[in-house]
Write a protein that holds these residues in place. Structure first.
Motif, PDB file in Angstrom:
ATOM      1  N   ALA A 262      44.884  39.768  32.441  1.00 35.78           N
ATOM      2  CA  ALA A 262      44.415  38.393  32.725  1.00 35.78           C
ATOM      3  C   ALA A 262      44.567  38.085  34.022  1.00 35.78           C
ATOM      4  O   ALA A 262      43.755  37.632  35.041  1.00 35.78           O
ATOM      5  CB  ALA A 262      44.705  37.196  31.813  1.00 35.78           C
TER       6      ALA A 262
ATOM      7  N   GLN B 272      51.454  26.805  28.959  1.00 37.46           N
ATOM      8  CA  GLN B 272      50.783  27.585  29.606  1.00 37.46           C
ATOM      9  C   GLN B 272      50.004  26.907  30.569  1.00 37.46           C
ATOM     10  O   GLN B 272      48.913  25.959  30.298  1.00 37.46           O
ATOM     11  CB  GLN B 272      49.826  28.379  29.029  1.00 37.46           C
ATOM     12  CG  GLN B 272      50.294  29.551  27.905  1.00 37.46           C
ATOM     13  CD  GLN B 272      49.378  29.817  26.858  1.00 37.46           C
ATOM     14  OE1 GLN B 272      48.690  29.506  26.339  1.00 37.46           O
ATOM     15  NE2 GLN B 272      49.646  31.225  26.687  1.00 37.46           N
TER      16      GLN B 272
ATOM     17  N   CYS C 246      43.835  29.059  32.244  1.00 37.91           N
ATOM     18  CA  CYS C 246      42.845  29.346  31.526  1.00 37.91           C
ATOM     19  C   CYS C 246      43.345  30.601  30.717  1.00 37.91           C
ATOM     20  O   CYS C 246      42.600  31.219  30.055  1.00 37.91           O
ATOM     21  CB  CYS C 246      41.797  29.859  32.556  1.00 37.91           C
ATOM     22  SG  CYS C 246      42.075  31.260  33.657  1.00 37.91           S
ATOM     23  N   ILE C 247      44.547  31.210  31.080  1.00 37.38           N
ATOM     24  CA  ILE C 247      45.260  32.295  30.359  1.00 37.38           C
ATOM     25  C   ILE C 247      45.881  32.082  28.933  1.00 37.38           C
ATOM     26  O   ILE C 247      46.941  30.991  29.240  1.00 37.38           O
ATOM     27  CB  ILE C 247      46.124  33.145  31.091  1.00 37.38           C
ATOM     28  CG1 ILE C 247      45.477  33.681  32.498  1.00 37.38           C
ATOM     29  CG2 ILE C 247      46.821  34.311  30.450  1.00 37.38           C
ATOM     30  CD1 ILE C 247      46.395  34.191  33.423  1.00 37.38           C
ATOM     31  N   THR C 248      45.197  32.233  27.833  1.00 38.86           N
ATOM     32  CA  THR C 248      45.582  31.620  26.650  1.00 38.86           C
ATOM     33  C   THR C 248      46.220  32.618  25.934  1.00 38.86           C
ATOM     34  O   THR C 248      46.939  32.544  24.700  1.00 38.86           O
ATOM     35  CB  THR C 248      44.588  30.942  26.084  1.00 38.86           C
ATOM     36  OG1 THR C 248      43.360  31.881  25.859  1.00 38.86           O
ATOM     37  CG2 THR C 248      44.102  29.855  26.732  1.00 38.86           C
ATOM     38  N   VAL C 249      46.044  33.958  26.278  1.00 36.53           N
ATOM     39  CA  VAL C 249      46.972  35.023  25.431  1.00 36.53           C
ATOM     40  C   VAL C 249      48.371  34.939  25.803  1.00 36.53           C
ATOM     41  O   VAL C 249      48.781  34.319  26.608  1.00 36.53           O
ATOM     42  CB  VAL C 249      46.418  36.364  25.847  1.00 36.53           C
ATOM     43  CG1 VAL C 249      44.639  36.433  25.306  1.00 36.53           C
ATOM     44  CG2 VAL C 249      46.276  36.701  27.335  1.00 36.53           C
ATOM     45  N   SER C 250      49.106  35.928  24.923  1.00 36.53           N
ATOM     46  CA  SER C 250      50.559  35.731  25.006  1.00 36.53           C
ATOM     47  C   SER C 250      51.067  37.273  25.073  1.00 36.53           C
ATOM     48  O   SER C 250      52.321  37.271  25.616  1.00 36.53           O
ATOM     49  CB  SER C 250      51.125  35.195  23.908  1.00 36.53           C
ATOM     50  OG  SER C 250      51.126  35.351  22.760  1.00 36.53           O
TER      51      SER C 250
ATOM     52  N   GLU D 223      36.797  31.981  31.202  1.00 32.85           N
ATOM     53  CA  GLU D 223      37.211  31.483  29.633  1.00 32.85           C
ATOM     54  C   GLU D 223      37.798  32.869  29.053  1.00 32.85           C
ATOM     55  O   GLU D 223      37.045  33.893  29.258  1.00 32.85           O
ATOM     56  CB  GLU D 223      35.802  31.309  28.963  1.00 32.85           C
ATOM     57  CG  GLU D 223      35.318  29.692  29.423  1.00 32.85           C
ATOM     58  CD  GLU D 223      33.988  29.197  28.815  1.00 32.85           C
ATOM     59  OE1 GLU D 223      33.996  29.760  27.749  1.00 32.85           O
ATOM     60  OE2 GLU D 223      33.385  28.424  29.461  1.00 32.85           O
ATOM     61  N   ASN D 224      38.747  32.535  28.276  1.00 31.35           N
ATOM     62  CA  ASN D 224      39.372  33.690  27.485  1.00 31.35           C
ATOM     63  C   ASN D 224      39.436  35.038  28.117  1.00 31.35           C
ATOM     64  O   ASN D 224      38.958  36.127  27.678  1.00 31.35           O
ATOM     65  CB  ASN D 224      38.220  34.021  26.213  1.00 31.35           C
ATOM     66  CG  ASN D 224      39.026  34.270  25.003  1.00 31.35           C
ATOM     67  OD1 ASN D 224      40.221  34.333  24.865  1.00 31.35           O
ATOM     68  ND2 ASN D 224      38.171  34.845  23.974  1.00 31.35           N
ATOM     69  N   PRO D 225      40.413  35.061  29.171  1.00 32.89           N
ATOM     70  CA  PRO D 225      40.357  36.187  29.946  1.00 32.89           C
ATOM     71  C   PRO D 225      41.552  37.122  28.886  1.00 32.89           C
ATOM     72  O   PRO D 225      42.043  36.444  28.263  1.00 32.89           O
ATOM     73  CB  PRO D 225      41.122  35.669  31.291  1.00 32.89           C
ATOM     74  CG  PRO D 225      41.776  34.565  31.085  1.00 32.89           C
ATOM     75  CD  PRO D 225      40.880  33.954  30.007  1.00 32.89           C
TER      76      PRO D 225
ATOM     77  N   LEU E 229      48.085  41.649  27.767  1.00 27.71           N
ATOM     78  CA  LEU E 229      47.077  41.033  28.108  1.00 27.71           C
ATOM     79  C   LEU E 229      47.157  39.795  29.146  1.00 27.71           C
ATOM     80  O   LEU E 229      46.204  39.667  29.746  1.00 27.71           O
ATOM     81  CB  LEU E 229      46.588  40.129  26.683  1.00 27.71           C
ATOM     82  CG  LEU E 229      46.161  41.167  25.442  1.00 27.71           C
ATOM     83  CD1 LEU E 229      45.738  40.496  24.311  1.00 27.71           C
ATOM     84  CD2 LEU E 229      44.988  42.016  26.054  1.00 27.71           C
TER      85      LEU E 229
END
Length: 159
Positions: free
Chosen positions: A135, A106, A123-127, A156-158, A131
């Protein structure tokens, strides 16, 4: 075919093999979320209704002095994605998720020209499709509201 054309064709094939086949259902879901969530979406269309490869979202305004912008999205069945912002001032950035040598899966290609290298961890850590889409929308809206690309990848954590 020239040697350059053969090399470009080979590189394109290698990239598509790494990226994976396109997930048409995900592109439709992303299109619907953009249309529902972002009032500046002018059009959101698939390049081919039967076998889409890219979703193109045209925005009626851009960041700062830009008067139009576009976000092109690709999403694969393997969960790889690329979301590429460009505007009428020739500014670009990309949020990507795919294997890339010497880079995190990512990653972010920063403005103003979204170079292939160097990239930053995203900064986008979701998959999940929804989501990641939210983001990307949140980061685009941040840049638009603040008239700057500064801190675009600093969330952070969007979403």
């Amino acid at each position: 075919m020239t040697d350059d054309e053969r090399n470009q064709h080979r590189q394109s094939n290698e990239q598509s093999e790494v990226f994976g086949p396109i997930d048409a259902g995900a592109l439709r879901e992303i299109r619907d979320l953009f249309v529902e969530q972002e009032p500046l979406v002018h059009t959101a269309s698939l390049d081919d209704p039967l076998n889409p490869q890219t979703l193109s979202i045209e925005l009626s305004d851009g960041v700062g002095a830009a008067s139009t912008a576009q976000i092109d999205v690709r999403w694969s069945l393997t969960g790889n994605y690329a979301a590429h912002y460009s505007d009428d001032r020739d500014r670009n950035f990309r949020f990507d998720c795919h294997p890339k040598p010497d880079a995190p899966r990512q990653h972010f290609h920063p403005p103003p020209d979204a170079p292939s290298r160097p990239v930053e961890p995203s900064c986008i850590t979701v998959s999940a499709v929804s989501l990641v889409t939210r983001a990307i929308l949140q980061r685009w809206r941040y840049a638009y509201t603040h008239d700057t690309f500064e801190e675009l990848n600093d969330a952070e954590n969007p979403p």
